[in-house]
Each structure stands twice: as C-alpha cells, then as structure tokens.
Scaffold this active site. Structure first.
Site, short mmCIF file in Angstrom:
data_model
loop_
_atom_site.label_atom_id
_atom_site.label_comp_id
_atom_site.label_asym_id
_atom_site.label_seq_id
_atom_site.Cartn_x
_atom_site.Cartn_y
_atom_site.Cartn_z
N CYS A 1 142.43 76.41 55.22
CA CYS A 1 142.15 77.32 56.33
C CYS A 1 141.24 76.59 57.32
O CYS A 1 140.07 76.35 57.04
CB CYS A 1 141.49 78.56 55.75
N CYS B 1 137.59 62.86 66.45
CA CYS B 1 137.92 61.43 66.41
C CYS B 1 139.41 61.16 66.43
O CYS B 1 139.82 60.00 66.43
CB CYS B 1 137.28 60.77 65.18
N CYS C 1 135.19 60.93 60.43
CA CYS C 1 133.95 61.20 61.16
C CYS C 1 133.08 62.23 60.46
O CYS C 1 131.94 62.45 60.86
CB CYS C 1 134.25 61.65 62.59
N CYS D 1 136.82 66.00 57.99
CA CYS D 1 137.52 64.78 58.38
C CYS D 1 136.94 63.60 57.61
O CYS D 1 135.73 63.39 57.58
CB CYS D 1 137.34 64.57 59.88
N CYS E 1 142.03 65.56 64.12
CA CYS E 1 140.61 65.91 64.24
C CYS E 1 140.23 65.94 65.72
O CYS E 1 140.49 64.98 66.46
CB CYS E 1 139.78 64.87 63.50
ZN LIG Z 1 137.25 63.13 62.67
#
Ligand SMILES: [Zn+2]
Length: 116
Positions: free
Chosen positions: A96, A28, A76, A73, A25
């Site tokens: 995707c 984070c 976060c 995610c 991510c």
């Molecule tokens: Zn994240």
C-alpha cells in the site's frame, strides 16, 4: 515523505492510473513497481501485490497495535508505504503505497535517469 506520515486516502491521482508503465520513487526515480502488478485495493492508496525485486527495503513498524511492515526505496531510503498480508494472489501481499512518494512513467516514455 521521510517522516513516515500517511497521506489522506483518495488524494493521489495515481490511485486511478490505469495505463501501462512503471512506478518510480518520486525522490530518486528508482523503479519500484510496474503497472501489471497494481490492483484496486479499495483503500484509496495505490496498491501492488509485489515490488520490483531488490528495489525496496523494509522494517517492522510497531507504532500501530498490530505490527505492520514499513517499506522504503532501497536506493534513497525514502518512505513508500506499508505491506500487509491480505493482498491478492499470487503473493497474498498488499503493498500500500503513499501516492506522493511515487511518480508514474507511462510505457510510451523512457524512464528518467536516477538522481542523487
Ligand atoms: Zn528513492
């Protein structure tokens, strides 16, 4: 990346990323995908057929005529992309991803520490 807008295709350098490594991510640094499950979907977005288990969350997105599943995610909540059911085996899924929402960490480097 929290507005769930979709970037223009082919704008992500990650689309052509072929090295072994981990996709984390961008906000984070939680690992979301590994390079082994990346495939060339021809869409212009980095695509994967399976996420790292437990690190993404999803919800249905009814903004298009056909429902699609948004995923984000799990740590976060940052929007990552959409999952479709026309991917390759073994899952048949196509995750995707918005290229700007991911960072690539080559296998030769250690993963960054998670950040708040
Ligand atoms: Zn994240």
């Amino acid at each position: 990346m929290f507005e769930e807008a979709t970037e223009r295709p082919w704008s992500s350098a990650l689309n052509d990323e072929k090295r072994d490594g981990t996709y984390v991510c961008a906000a984070c640094y939680l690992p979301l995908f590994v390079s082994e499950i990346k495939f060339d979907s021809g869409t212009g977005w980095p695509s994967f057929y399976q996420p790292i288990e437990g690190n993404t969350g999803s919800k249905n997105d009814w903004k298009l005529i056909l429902p699609r599943t948004e995923y984000h995610c799990a740590r976060c909540g940052g929007h990552q992309g959409h999952v479709f059911d026309d991917g390759p085996k073994p899952t048949g899924q196509r995750w995707c991803n918005n290229g700007v929402a991911l960072s690539f960490v080559p296998a030769t480097e250690s993963l960054p520490e998670l950040r708040a």
